[in-house]
Design a protein around this motif. Structure first.
Motif, PDB file in Angstrom:
ATOM      1  N   SER A 165       0.895  -1.160   0.036  1.00  7.25           N
ATOM      2  CA  SER A 165       0.063   0.065  -0.025  1.00  7.25           C
ATOM      3  C   SER A 165       0.827   1.218  -0.047  1.00  7.25           C
ATOM      4  CB  SER A 165      -0.835  -0.082   1.210  1.00  7.25           C
ATOM      5  OG  SER A 165      -0.347  -0.044   2.271  1.00  7.25           O
ATOM      6  N   ILE A 166       0.252   2.126  -0.706  1.00 10.79           N
ATOM      7  CA  ILE A 166       1.149   3.529  -0.632  1.00 10.79           C
ATOM      8  C   ILE A 166       0.013   4.783  -0.211  1.00 10.79           C
ATOM      9  CG2 ILE A 166       2.639   2.706  -2.697  1.00 10.79           C
ATOM     10  CD1 ILE A 166       0.641   4.472  -4.455  1.00 10.79           C
ATOM     11  N   ARG A 167       0.800   5.669   0.363  1.00 12.52           N
ATOM     12  CA  ARG A 167      -0.156   6.694   0.894  1.00 12.52           C
ATOM     13  C   ARG A 167      -0.445   7.918  -0.079  1.00 12.52           C
ATOM     14  NH1 ARG A 167       3.036   6.218   6.137  1.00 12.52           N
ATOM     15  NH2 ARG A 167       1.810   4.801   7.353  1.00 12.52           N
ATOM     16  N   THR A 168       0.284   7.883  -1.402  1.00 13.95           N
ATOM     17  CA  THR A 168       0.435   9.050  -2.440  1.00 13.95           C
ATOM     18  C   THR A 168      -0.126   8.608  -3.395  1.00 13.95           C
ATOM     19  OG1 THR A 168       2.785   8.260  -2.940  1.00 13.95           O
ATOM     20  CG2 THR A 168       2.594   9.870  -1.257  1.00 13.95           C
ATOM     21  N   GLU A 169      -0.282   9.420  -4.453  1.00 15.22           N
ATOM     22  CA  GLU A 169      -0.918   9.220  -5.787  1.00 15.22           C
ATOM     23  C   GLU A 169      -0.204   8.206  -6.508  1.00 15.22           C
ATOM     24  OE1 GLU A 169      -2.195  11.344 -10.108  1.00 15.22           O
ATOM     25  OE2 GLU A 169      -1.301  12.723  -8.283  1.00 15.22           O
ATOM     26  N   TYR A 170       1.040   8.321  -6.241  1.00 15.27           N
ATOM     27  CA  TYR A 170       2.010   7.188  -6.816  1.00 15.27           C
ATOM     28  C   TYR A 170       3.161   7.075  -6.357  1.00 15.27           C
ATOM     29  CZ  TYR A 170       4.753  11.347  -8.631  1.00 15.27           C
ATOM     30  OH  TYR A 170       5.449  12.456  -8.791  1.00 15.27           O
ATOM     31  N   ILE A 171       3.928   6.257  -6.836  1.00 11.67           N
ATOM     32  CA  ILE A 171       5.359   5.853  -6.202  1.00 11.67           C
ATOM     33  C   ILE A 171       6.360   5.286  -7.250  1.00 11.67           C
ATOM     34  CG2 ILE A 171       4.962   3.507  -5.591  1.00 11.67           C
ATOM     35  CD1 ILE A 171       6.522   3.697  -3.240  1.00 11.67           C
ATOM     36  N   LYS A 172       7.520   5.935  -7.189  1.00 11.69           N
ATOM     37  CA  LYS A 172       8.407   5.326  -8.186  1.00 11.69           C
ATOM     38  C   LYS A 172       9.135   4.097  -7.962  1.00 11.69           C
ATOM     39  CE  LYS A 172      10.151  10.325  -8.906  1.00 11.69           C
ATOM     40  NZ  LYS A 172      11.164  11.138  -8.976  1.00 11.69           N
ATOM     41  N   LEU A 173       9.128   3.533  -9.108  1.00 11.18           N
ATOM     42  CA  LEU A 173       9.658   1.984  -9.071  1.00 11.18           C
ATOM     43  C   LEU A 173      10.808   1.499  -7.984  1.00 11.18           C
ATOM     44  CD1 LEU A 173       9.002  -0.844 -10.258  1.00 11.18           C
ATOM     45  CD2 LEU A 173      10.463  -0.191 -12.115  1.00 11.18           C
ATOM     46  N   ASP A 174      11.727   2.459  -8.124  1.00  8.23           N
ATOM     47  CA  ASP A 174      12.863   2.230  -7.311  1.00  8.23           C
ATOM     48  C   ASP A 174      12.506   2.278  -5.792  1.00  8.23           C
ATOM     49  OD1 ASP A 174      12.640   4.911  -7.481  1.00  8.23           O
ATOM     50  OD2 ASP A 174      14.824   5.300  -7.397  1.00  8.23           O
ATOM     51  N   GLN A 175      11.695   3.352  -5.474  1.00  8.44           N
ATOM     52  CA  GLN A 175      11.118   3.236  -4.114  1.00  8.44           C
ATOM     53  C   GLN A 175      10.116   2.192  -3.552  1.00  8.44           C
ATOM     54  OE1 GLN A 175       9.171   7.121  -4.851  1.00  8.44           O
ATOM     55  NE2 GLN A 175      10.895   8.299  -3.756  1.00  8.44           N
ATOM     56  N   CYS A 185      12.198  -5.895  -1.932  1.00 12.62           N
ATOM     57  CA  CYS A 185      12.835  -6.716  -2.888  1.00 12.62           C
ATOM     58  C   CYS A 185      14.477  -6.359  -2.781  1.00 12.62           C
ATOM     59  CB  CYS A 185      12.197  -6.440  -4.360  1.00 12.62           C
ATOM     60  SG  CYS A 185      10.646  -6.766  -4.226  1.00 12.62           S
ATOM     61  N   ILE A 186      14.513  -5.153  -2.568  1.00 12.10           N
ATOM     62  CA  ILE A 186      16.257  -4.647  -2.184  1.00 12.10           C
ATOM     63  C   ILE A 186      16.117  -4.037  -1.027  1.00 12.10           C
ATOM     64  CG2 ILE A 186      16.547  -4.676  -4.830  1.00 12.10           C
ATOM     65  CD1 ILE A 186      15.756  -1.429  -4.710  1.00 12.10           C
ATOM     66  N   GLY A 222      17.599   1.539  -2.113  1.00 12.00           N
ATOM     67  CA  GLY A 222      17.139   2.169  -3.441  1.00 12.00           C
ATOM     68  C   GLY A 222      18.257   2.174  -4.656  1.00 12.00           C
ATOM     69  N   GLY A 223      19.388   2.338  -4.243  1.00  7.27           N
ATOM     70  CA  GLY A 223      20.370   2.206  -4.985  1.00  7.27           C
ATOM     71  C   GLY A 223      20.791   0.933  -5.904  1.00  7.27           C
ATOM     72  N   MET A 224      20.163  -0.271  -5.364  1.00  9.44           N
ATOM     73  CA  MET A 224      20.034  -1.449  -6.054  1.00  9.44           C
ATOM     74  C   MET A 224      19.362  -1.763  -6.998  1.00  9.44           C
ATOM     75  SD  MET A 224      21.378  -3.919  -2.540  1.00  9.44           S
ATOM     76  CE  MET A 224      21.541  -5.277  -3.912  1.00  9.44           C
ATOM     77  N   ALA A 225      18.352  -0.654  -7.286  1.00 11.12           N
ATOM     78  CA  ALA A 225      17.262  -0.954  -8.328  1.00 11.12           C
ATOM     79  C   ALA A 225      18.024  -0.825  -9.501  1.00 11.12           C
ATOM     80  CB  ALA A 225      16.217   0.271  -7.970  1.00 11.12           C
ATOM     81  N   LYS A 226      18.851  -0.101  -9.863  1.00 11.69           N
ATOM     82  CA  LYS A 226      19.236   0.114 -10.891  1.00 11.69           C
ATOM     83  C   LYS A 226      20.083  -1.088 -11.546  1.00 11.69           C
ATOM     84  CE  LYS A 226      22.810   2.889 -13.511  1.00 11.69           C
ATOM     85  NZ  LYS A 226      23.581   3.918 -13.526  1.00 11.69           N
ATOM     86  N   ALA A 227      20.540  -1.717 -10.870  1.00 12.03           N
ATOM     87  CA  ALA A 227      21.210  -3.275 -11.133  1.00 12.03           C
ATOM     88  C   ALA A 227      20.168  -4.151 -11.473  1.00 12.03           C
ATOM     89  CB  ALA A 227      22.060  -3.817  -9.982  1.00 12.03           C
ATOM     90  N   ASP A 269      -1.293  -1.276 -10.446  1.00 12.52           N
ATOM     91  CA  ASP A 269      -0.359  -1.634 -11.279  1.00 12.52           C
ATOM     92  C   ASP A 269       0.034  -2.887 -10.631  1.00 12.52           C
ATOM     93  OD1 ASP A 269      -0.393   0.191 -13.254  1.00 12.52           O
ATOM     94  OD2 ASP A 269       1.001   1.594 -11.987  1.00 12.52           O
ATOM     95  N   ILE A 270       0.742  -3.923 -11.221  1.00 15.65           N
ATOM     96  CA  ILE A 270       1.251  -5.226 -11.062  1.00 15.65           C
ATOM     97  C   ILE A 270       2.777  -5.233 -11.130  1.00 15.65           C
ATOM     98  CG2 ILE A 270       1.140  -7.668 -11.187  1.00 15.65           C
ATOM     99  CD1 ILE A 270      -1.267  -6.357  -9.867  1.00 15.65           C
ATOM    100  N   VAL A 271       3.516  -5.414 -10.240  1.00 15.36           N
ATOM    101  CA  VAL A 271       4.958  -5.510 -10.459  1.00 15.36           C
ATOM    102  C   VAL A 271       5.236  -7.018 -10.246  1.00 15.36           C
ATOM    103  CG1 VAL A 271       7.076  -4.730  -9.747  1.00 15.36           C
ATOM    104  CG2 VAL A 271       5.281  -3.012  -9.755  1.00 15.36           C
ATOM    105  N   GLU A 272       6.169  -7.436 -11.200  1.00 11.80           N
ATOM    106  CA  GLU A 272       6.772  -8.911 -11.008  1.00 11.80           C
ATOM    107  C   GLU A 272       8.207  -8.874 -10.838  1.00 11.80           C
ATOM    108  OE1 GLU A 272       4.866 -11.740 -13.981  1.00 11.80           O
ATOM    109  OE2 GLU A 272       4.188 -10.101 -14.672  1.00 11.80           O
ATOM    110  N   VAL A 273       9.024  -9.217  -9.897  1.00 13.50           N
ATOM    111  CA  VAL A 273      10.271  -9.521  -9.776  1.00 13.50           C
ATOM    112  C   VAL A 273      10.853 -10.688  -9.636  1.00 13.50           C
ATOM    113  CG1 VAL A 273      12.291  -8.520  -8.094  1.00 13.50           C
ATOM    114  CG2 VAL A 273      10.101  -7.186  -8.318  1.00 13.50           C
ATOM    115  N   ASP A 274      11.585 -11.054 -10.647  1.00  8.88           N
ATOM    116  CA  ASP A 274      12.156 -12.504 -10.542  1.00  8.88           C
ATOM    117  C   ASP A 274      12.837 -12.894  -9.305  1.00  8.88           C
ATOM    118  OD1 ASP A 274      11.307 -12.421 -13.209  1.00  8.88           O
ATOM    119  OD2 ASP A 274      13.382 -12.920 -14.269  1.00  8.88           O
ATOM    120  N   GLY A 275      12.365 -13.951  -8.810  1.00  5.51           N
ATOM    121  CA  GLY A 275      12.919 -14.435  -7.596  1.00  5.51           C
ATOM    122  C   GLY A 275      12.532 -13.850  -5.987  1.00  5.51           C
ATOM    123  N   GLU A 276      11.646 -12.943  -6.414  1.00  2.00           N
ATOM    124  CA  GLU A 276      10.829 -12.246  -5.192  1.00  2.00           C
ATOM    125  C   GLU A 276       9.225 -12.464  -5.289  1.00  2.00           C
ATOM    126  OE1 GLU A 276      12.609 -10.710  -2.909  1.00  2.00           O
ATOM    127  OE2 GLU A 276      14.519 -11.043  -3.572  1.00  2.00           O
ATOM    128  N   GLY A 277       8.724 -12.400  -6.389  1.00  2.56           N
ATOM    129  CA  GLY A 277       7.382 -12.571  -6.423  1.00  2.56           C
ATOM    130  C   GLY A 277       6.553 -11.310  -7.120  1.00  2.56           C
TER     131      GLY A 277
END
Length: 71
Positions: free
Chosen positions: A5-15, A22-23, A26-31, A56-64
């Motif tokens: 859940s998020i409290r704002t209108e949107y959230i950036k993917l790295d956040q 999953c990480i 935040g700096g590991m998002a780039k990798a 939105d649906i986010v799929e992360v290999d190895g995380e779910g």
């Protein structure tokens, strides 16, 4: 599928990846994005700043699969 859940209108993917535990930093998002391990709504995504909105649906290999939900 885990809901994050998020409290704002949107959230950036790295956040989002950090919020969903999953990480450790935040700096590991780039990798993992460059490795092609992340899909948003079934489409490969490499942009850290991609805005995610509730529903939105986010799929992360190895995380779910995660759904963005409004708090």
């Amino acid at each position: 599928m885990k809901q994050v859940s998020i409290r704002t209108e949107y959230i950036k993917l790295d956040q989002f990846l950090k919020l969903a535990d999953c990480i450790p930093t935040g700096g590991m998002a780039k990798a993992i994005l460059q490795e092609g391990l992340v899909r948003v709504n079934k489409e490969p995504e490499e942009r850290r700043g991609r805005k995610l909105y509730p529903g939105d649906i986010v799929e992360v290999d190895g995380e779910g699969t995660f759904e963005v939900v409004a708090e």
